[in-house]
Design a protein around this motif. Sequence first.
Motif, PDB file in Angstrom:
ATOM      1  N   ASN A  40      -6.944  -4.146  -6.663  1.00  0.00           N
ATOM      2  CA  ASN A  40      -8.372  -3.152  -6.268  1.00  0.00           C
ATOM      3  C   ASN A  40      -8.565  -2.811  -4.626  1.00  0.00           C
ATOM      4  O   ASN A  40      -8.810  -2.237  -4.137  1.00  0.00           O
ATOM      5  N   GLY A  41      -8.315  -4.002  -4.505  1.00  0.00           N
ATOM      6  CA  GLY A  41      -8.680  -4.118  -3.197  1.00  0.00           C
ATOM      7  C   GLY A  41      -7.652  -3.583  -2.319  1.00  0.00           C
ATOM      8  O   GLY A  41      -8.134  -2.670  -0.622  1.00  0.00           O
ATOM      9  N   ALA A  42      -6.578  -3.496  -1.854  1.00  0.00           N
ATOM     10  CA  ALA A  42      -5.760  -2.496  -1.721  1.00  0.00           C
ATOM     11  C   ALA A  42      -5.256  -1.255  -2.277  1.00  0.00           C
ATOM     12  O   ALA A  42      -5.537  -0.311  -0.875  1.00  0.00           O
ATOM     13  N   ALA A  43      -6.415  -1.035  -3.569  1.00  0.00           N
ATOM     14  CA  ALA A  43      -6.348   0.598  -3.212  1.00  0.00           C
ATOM     15  C   ALA A  43      -7.122   0.637  -2.807  1.00  0.00           C
ATOM     16  O   ALA A  43      -7.734   1.952  -1.570  1.00  0.00           O
ATOM     17  N   LEU A  44      -8.623   0.001  -2.003  1.00  0.00           N
ATOM     18  CA  LEU A  44      -9.369   0.880  -1.563  1.00  0.00           C
ATOM     19  C   LEU A  44      -9.505   0.949   0.191  1.00  0.00           C
ATOM     20  O   LEU A  44     -10.432   1.673   0.227  1.00  0.00           O
ATOM     21  N   ILE A  45      -8.506   0.148   0.499  1.00  0.00           N
ATOM     22  CA  ILE A  45      -8.065   0.257   2.091  1.00  0.00           C
ATOM     23  C   ILE A  45      -7.348   1.381   1.796  1.00  0.00           C
ATOM     24  O   ILE A  45      -7.011   2.168   2.838  1.00  0.00           O
ATOM     25  N   GLU A  46      -6.131   1.984   1.187  1.00  0.00           N
ATOM     26  CA  GLU A  46      -5.444   3.301   1.311  1.00  0.00           C
ATOM     27  C   GLU A  46      -6.390   4.466   0.975  1.00  0.00           C
ATOM     28  O   GLU A  46      -6.340   5.304   2.362  1.00  0.00           O
ATOM     29  N   MET A  47      -7.529   3.705   0.040  1.00  0.00           N
ATOM     30  CA  MET A  47      -8.811   5.400   0.497  1.00  0.00           C
ATOM     31  C   MET A  47      -9.574   5.506   1.133  1.00  0.00           C
ATOM     32  O   MET A  47      -9.171   6.558   1.625  1.00  0.00           O
ATOM     33  N   VAL A  48      -9.442   4.416   2.164  1.00  0.00           N
ATOM     34  CA  VAL A  48     -10.431   4.673   4.071  1.00  0.00           C
ATOM     35  C   VAL A  48      -9.203   5.244   4.556  1.00  0.00           C
ATOM     36  O   VAL A  48      -9.785   6.497   5.133  1.00  0.00           O
ATOM     37  N   CYS A  49      -7.855   4.834   4.329  1.00  0.00           N
ATOM     38  CA  CYS A  49      -7.337   5.197   5.032  1.00  0.00           C
ATOM     39  C   CYS A  49      -7.111   7.006   4.961  1.00  0.00           C
ATOM     40  O   CYS A  49      -6.550   7.461   5.968  1.00  0.00           O
ATOM     41  N   ASN A  50      -7.382   7.231   3.728  1.00  0.00           N
ATOM     42  CA  ASN A  50      -6.745   8.647   2.926  1.00  0.00           C
ATOM     43  C   ASN A  50      -8.174   9.377   3.616  1.00  0.00           C
ATOM     44  O   ASN A  50      -7.616  10.646   3.645  1.00  0.00           O
ATOM     45  N   LEU A  51      -9.082   8.722   3.877  1.00  0.00           N
ATOM     46  CA  LEU A  51      -9.957   9.963   4.440  1.00  0.00           C
ATOM     47  C   LEU A  51     -10.605   9.768   5.729  1.00  0.00           C
ATOM     48  O   LEU A  51     -11.071  10.332   6.059  1.00  0.00           O
ATOM     49  N   THR A  52      -9.266   9.082   5.905  1.00  0.00           N
ATOM     50  CA  THR A  52      -9.280   9.086   8.007  1.00  0.00           C
ATOM     51  C   THR A  52      -8.335   9.844   8.136  1.00  0.00           C
ATOM     52  O   THR A  52      -8.389  10.993   9.673  1.00  0.00           O
ATOM     53  N   ILE A  53      -6.636   9.811   7.858  1.00  0.00           N
ATOM     54  CA  ILE A  53      -6.130  10.422   8.474  1.00  0.00           C
ATOM     55  C   ILE A  53      -6.004  12.102   8.037  1.00  0.00           C
ATOM     56  O   ILE A  53      -6.554  12.273   7.513  1.00  0.00           O
ATOM     57  N   GLY A  54      -5.780  12.623   9.135  1.00  0.00           N
ATOM     58  CA  GLY A  54      -6.153  13.938   9.345  1.00  0.00           C
ATOM     59  C   GLY A  54      -7.286  14.543   9.843  1.00  0.00           C
ATOM     60  O   GLY A  54      -7.495  15.978  10.588  1.00  0.00           O
TER      61      GLY A  54
END
Length: 210
Positions: free
Chosen positions: A35-49
């Motif tokens: 879950n923690g890893a997925a939340l990191i991914e979420m932040v990244c995907n909301l930042t990229i682009g």
Amino acid sequence: MSDIGGRTIDAFLAQLASDAPTPGGGAVAGLAGANGAALIEMVCNLTIGKVGYEEVDERMRAIVAEATAGRAALLDLADRDATAFDGVMAAFKMPKDTDAQKAERSLAIQREYEAAAVVPLECAKQAAALMGLAAEVTKIGNAQAASDGSSAAQCLSAAVWCATYNVEINAAALKDQAKAQALRDEVSALRASTQAQLDAANQAFAERIA
């Protein structure tokens, strides 16, 4: 729904709540870490682009790849933890009618307890390795997702603690005190580094909402 070891989340929780010896805290540690890893991914995907985050775009892409791999590893470790402790239970069921059987059973129990300590240790290491990324995305990722980054750190911290509790309880069953102490030393180091990164994530969050 996603599945864990072939079970839906509902089925996993139902079995977790039962009197079955597995899954237990070690499997929960893997799930918390995922879950923690997925939340990191979420932040990244909301930042990229996103406009205003061009300078960190490349870094976010690198982090998301690492977190995705970590998520898969932690889910695998959740399954492996249950399997490892099943080995302990199987060893206790070995025959003990003769001295030879008793000796073989005793060795098997020790071997399986060690394996049952090593798997959650791997989980703790994997979760701890992602802690720095959680702090980093909280600090430099999309400010609107800072709470998700700090939540990632909390999930990963919980994973480390849950996993290391399982390391300790299995290490306590080892007759080889040198091996047991080596496991406890690794636990102490992981907890210390995890706390430092959790503090960094909390500080980063406080700064983003100030």
